[in-house]
Design an enzyme around this catalytic site. Structure first.
Site, mmCIF file in Angstrom:
data_model
loop_
_atom_site.group_PDB
_atom_site.id
_atom_site.type_symbol
_atom_site.label_atom_id
_atom_site.label_comp_id
_atom_site.label_asym_id
_atom_site.label_seq_id
_atom_site.Cartn_x
_atom_site.Cartn_y
_atom_site.Cartn_z
ATOM 1 N N ILE A 84 -0.367 0.799 1.501
ATOM 2 C CA ILE A 84 -1.833 0.747 1.452
ATOM 3 C C ILE A 84 -2.395 1.403 2.718
ATOM 4 C CG2 ILE A 84 -3.842 -0.786 1.175
ATOM 5 C CD1 ILE A 84 -1.773 -0.849 -1.182
ATOM 6 N N GLY A 132 -7.159 -4.143 7.484
ATOM 7 C CA GLY A 132 -7.604 -3.358 6.329
ATOM 8 C C GLY A 132 -7.735 -4.183 5.064
ATOM 9 N N ILE A 133 -6.659 -4.887 4.696
ATOM 10 C CA ILE A 133 -6.693 -5.694 3.464
ATOM 11 C C ILE A 133 -7.564 -6.938 3.679
ATOM 12 C CG2 ILE A 133 -5.254 -7.074 1.889
ATOM 13 C CD1 ILE A 133 -3.020 -4.959 2.324
ATOM 14 N N ASP A 153 -5.135 -17.953 15.573
ATOM 15 C CA ASP A 153 -3.789 -17.395 15.713
ATOM 16 C C ASP A 153 -2.928 -18.163 14.724
ATOM 17 O OD1 ASP A 153 -1.153 -16.858 16.320
ATOM 18 O OD2 ASP A 153 -1.439 -16.949 18.485
ATOM 19 N N LYS A 191 9.054 -10.991 4.342
ATOM 20 C CA LYS A 191 8.258 -10.949 3.112
ATOM 21 C C LYS A 191 9.013 -11.553 1.926
ATOM 22 C CE LYS A 191 4.491 -9.339 4.846
ATOM 23 N NZ LYS A 191 3.288 -10.191 4.880
ATOM 24 N N TYR A 238 11.101 -7.019 8.632
ATOM 25 C CA TYR A 238 9.886 -7.157 7.810
ATOM 26 C C TYR A 238 10.243 -7.627 6.392
ATOM 27 C CZ TYR A 238 5.454 -5.857 5.567
ATOM 28 O OH TYR A 238 4.266 -5.871 4.857
ATOM 29 N N THR A 247 -3.951 1.420 5.640
ATOM 30 C CA THR A 247 -4.484 0.562 6.709
ATOM 31 C C THR A 247 -3.790 0.950 8.020
ATOM 32 O OG1 THR A 247 -2.792 -1.168 6.625
ATOM 33 C CG2 THR A 247 -4.609 -1.385 5.057
ATOM 34 N N ASN A 290 -3.163 -13.806 4.814
ATOM 35 C CA ASN A 290 -3.077 -12.334 4.837
ATOM 36 C C ASN A 290 -2.560 -11.782 6.160
ATOM 37 O OD1 ASN A 290 -4.045 -9.454 4.183
ATOM 38 N ND2 ASN A 290 -5.308 -10.006 5.967
HETATM 39 P P1 NAD Z 1 -3.590 -4.672 9.400
HETATM 40 O O1 NAD Z 1 -2.690 -4.362 10.518
HETATM 41 O O2 NAD Z 1 -4.685 -3.736 9.036
HETATM 42 O O3 NAD Z 1 -4.217 -6.136 9.570
HETATM 43 C C1 NAD Z 1 -3.456 -7.242 9.963
HETATM 44 C C2 NAD Z 1 -4.380 -8.237 10.634
HETATM 45 O O4 NAD Z 1 -3.601 -9.392 11.004
HETATM 46 C C3 NAD Z 1 -5.021 -7.679 11.923
HETATM 47 O O5 NAD Z 1 -6.430 -7.848 11.880
HETATM 48 C C4 NAD Z 1 -4.385 -8.510 13.028
HETATM 49 O O6 NAD Z 1 -5.263 -8.744 14.121
HETATM 50 C C5 NAD Z 1 -4.055 -9.799 12.280
HETATM 51 N N1 NAD Z 1 -3.054 -10.591 12.988
HETATM 52 C C6 NAD Z 1 -1.919 -10.171 13.609
HETATM 53 N N2 NAD Z 1 -1.308 -11.191 14.218
HETATM 54 C C7 NAD Z 1 -2.059 -12.301 13.967
HETATM 55 C C8 NAD Z 1 -1.958 -13.667 14.334
HETATM 56 N N3 NAD Z 1 -0.943 -14.117 15.089
HETATM 57 N N4 NAD Z 1 -2.921 -14.511 13.905
HETATM 58 C C9 NAD Z 1 -3.947 -14.070 13.150
HETATM 59 N N5 NAD Z 1 -4.111 -12.798 12.787
HETATM 60 C C10 NAD Z 1 -3.168 -11.919 13.195
HETATM 61 O O7 NAD Z 1 -2.601 -4.872 8.144
HETATM 62 P P2 NAD Z 1 -2.885 -4.847 6.571
HETATM 63 O O8 NAD Z 1 -2.266 -3.625 6.046
HETATM 64 O O9 NAD Z 1 -4.294 -5.164 6.260
HETATM 65 O O10 NAD Z 1 -1.932 -6.058 6.123
HETATM 66 C C11 NAD Z 1 -2.407 -7.306 5.657
HETATM 67 C C12 NAD Z 1 -1.250 -8.025 4.980
HETATM 68 O O11 NAD Z 1 -0.773 -7.247 3.875
HETATM 69 C C13 NAD Z 1 -0.037 -8.240 5.900
HETATM 70 O O12 NAD Z 1 0.541 -9.494 5.651
HETATM 71 C C14 NAD Z 1 0.911 -7.126 5.471
HETATM 72 O O13 NAD Z 1 2.253 -7.427 5.764
HETATM 73 C C15 NAD Z 1 0.611 -7.058 3.982
HETATM 74 N N6 NAD Z 1 1.001 -5.771 3.381
HETATM 75 C C16 NAD Z 1 0.432 -4.589 3.813
HETATM 76 C C17 NAD Z 1 0.847 -3.397 3.243
HETATM 77 C C18 NAD Z 1 0.292 -2.054 3.657
HETATM 78 O O14 NAD Z 1 0.818 -1.021 3.175
HETATM 79 N N7 NAD Z 1 -0.730 -1.969 4.458
HETATM 80 C C19 NAD Z 1 1.808 -3.399 2.222
HETATM 81 C C20 NAD Z 1 2.363 -4.609 1.815
HETATM 82 C C21 NAD Z 1 1.943 -5.796 2.397
#
Ligand code: NAD
Length: 261
Positions: A189, A20-21, A57, A158, A154, A191, A84
């Site tokens: 967020i 998502g992000i 990866d 972080k 988690y 996602t 990300n």
């Molecule tokens: P998401 O699950 O939508 O996307 C995460 C992406 O990371 C996926 O496309 C997945 O395939 C990829 N991924 C997983 N393992 C991987 C690997 N080994 N190598 C490469 N890619 C890999 O999550 P999101 O919400 O978009 O989160 C993105 C970032 O933002 C993350 O680091 C998450 O911890 C952080 N974050 C998200 C939120 C939230 O509320 N969504 C809040 C705080 C922080």
């Protein structure tokens, strides 16, 4: 895009670009004029706005090497690295396995070291030719600022991202390397990650159903709602740009006021 948020001529690498992000970040950086390399372990055929798609990866040192070499060969530079990719773990400490803990650390924390290590030389060369230098943006979380029950793994990951970012920022500044390093701390967020967390809350019996969990998480933000991926991507694009030329070692909190109280 005009002024100091313009990214014309910059080359960016976004990990976890299929999420998502990640998707929103690829779009925001491309919109600002950057050429964006999208990378993920998942299929990225539908990520719009990228100049190139490369499998990566983030836990693999060899894969990082391959991707950075390819970017240098194809573009000759790298100005922006957005670390990300990440996963969440929602589990009690009693039930968390060492394997689950280590997997989270590998994806959320090893990735930050491996990416910084692999890209440092190219980022430094590119940053020397660019106003505001080059920029690493690491995705931490509000979970990197404070703890949360059922999220110890988690939050530990972080928190590590936050202090790795600050230490790298200080080291590069001391070494006079033109690489700024900052962390971004989103609240909840909209996602897939939050959908997974809601489902786990329900499985753990913390909430009756997903809608109740969503309502409680929304209410945890002063603005009484969760954020949109685009609202995080705008902050990332700002940190990546010359407009943030005096920002390094900082935490950009984008959380609808969650941690203000
Ligand atoms: P998401 O699950 O939508 O996307 C995460 C992406 O990371 C996926 O496309 C997945 O395939 C990829 N991924 C997983 N393992 C991987 C690997 N080994 N190598 C490469 N890619 C890999 O999550 P999101 O919400 O978009 O989160 C993105 C970032 O933002 C993350 O680091 C998450 O911890 C952080 N974050 C998200 C939120 C939230 O509320 N969504 C809040 C705080 C922080």
């Amino acid at each position: 895009m005009t002024g100091r948020t313009n990214l014309e001529g910059a080359v960016a690498l976004v990990t976890g670009a299929n999420g998502g992000i990640g998707r929103a970040t690829v779009a925001a950086l491309a919109q600002a004029g950057a050429q964006v390399v999208a990378s993920d372990v998942a299929d990225m055929a539908t990520v719009p706005g990228a100049a190139l798609y490369l499998p990566l990866d983030v836990t693999s040192e060899d894969a990082w090497q391959t991707v950075i070499e390819r970017i240098e060969r194809d573009f000759g530079r790298l100005d922006i690295l957005v670390n990300n990719a990440g996963i969440s773990v929602t589990n009690s400490i009693a039930r968390t396995t060492l394997e689950e803990f280590r997997r989270c650390m590998a994806i959320n924390v090893d990735s930050i070291f491996l990416g910084t290590h692999a890209a440092q030389a190219l980022l430094a060369r590119s940053g020397a030719e660019r106003e505001g230098g080059s920029s690493i943006v690491n995705l931490s979380s509000v979970g990197g600022l404070r703890g949360a029950p059922f999220m110890a793994t988690y939050c530990a990951s972080k928190g590590a991202v936050k202090l790795y970012s600050k230490s790298a920022a200080l080291e590069f500044a001391l070494l006079k390397l033109p690489i700024r390093v900052n962390s971004v701390h989103p609240g909840g967020i909209e996602t897939n990650m939050m959908d997974t967390i809601f489902a786990r809350y329900v499985e753990e019996g913390l909430f009756a159903d997903v809608e109740t969990a969503r309502a409680a998480v929304s209410a945890g933000h002063a603005m009484s709602r969760m954020g949109r991926p685009e609202e995080i991507a705008e902050g990332i694009a700002y940190l990546a740009s010359p407009a943030a030329s005096f920002m390094t070692g900082s935490e950009l909190v984008i959380d609808g006021g969650m941690t203000a109280r």
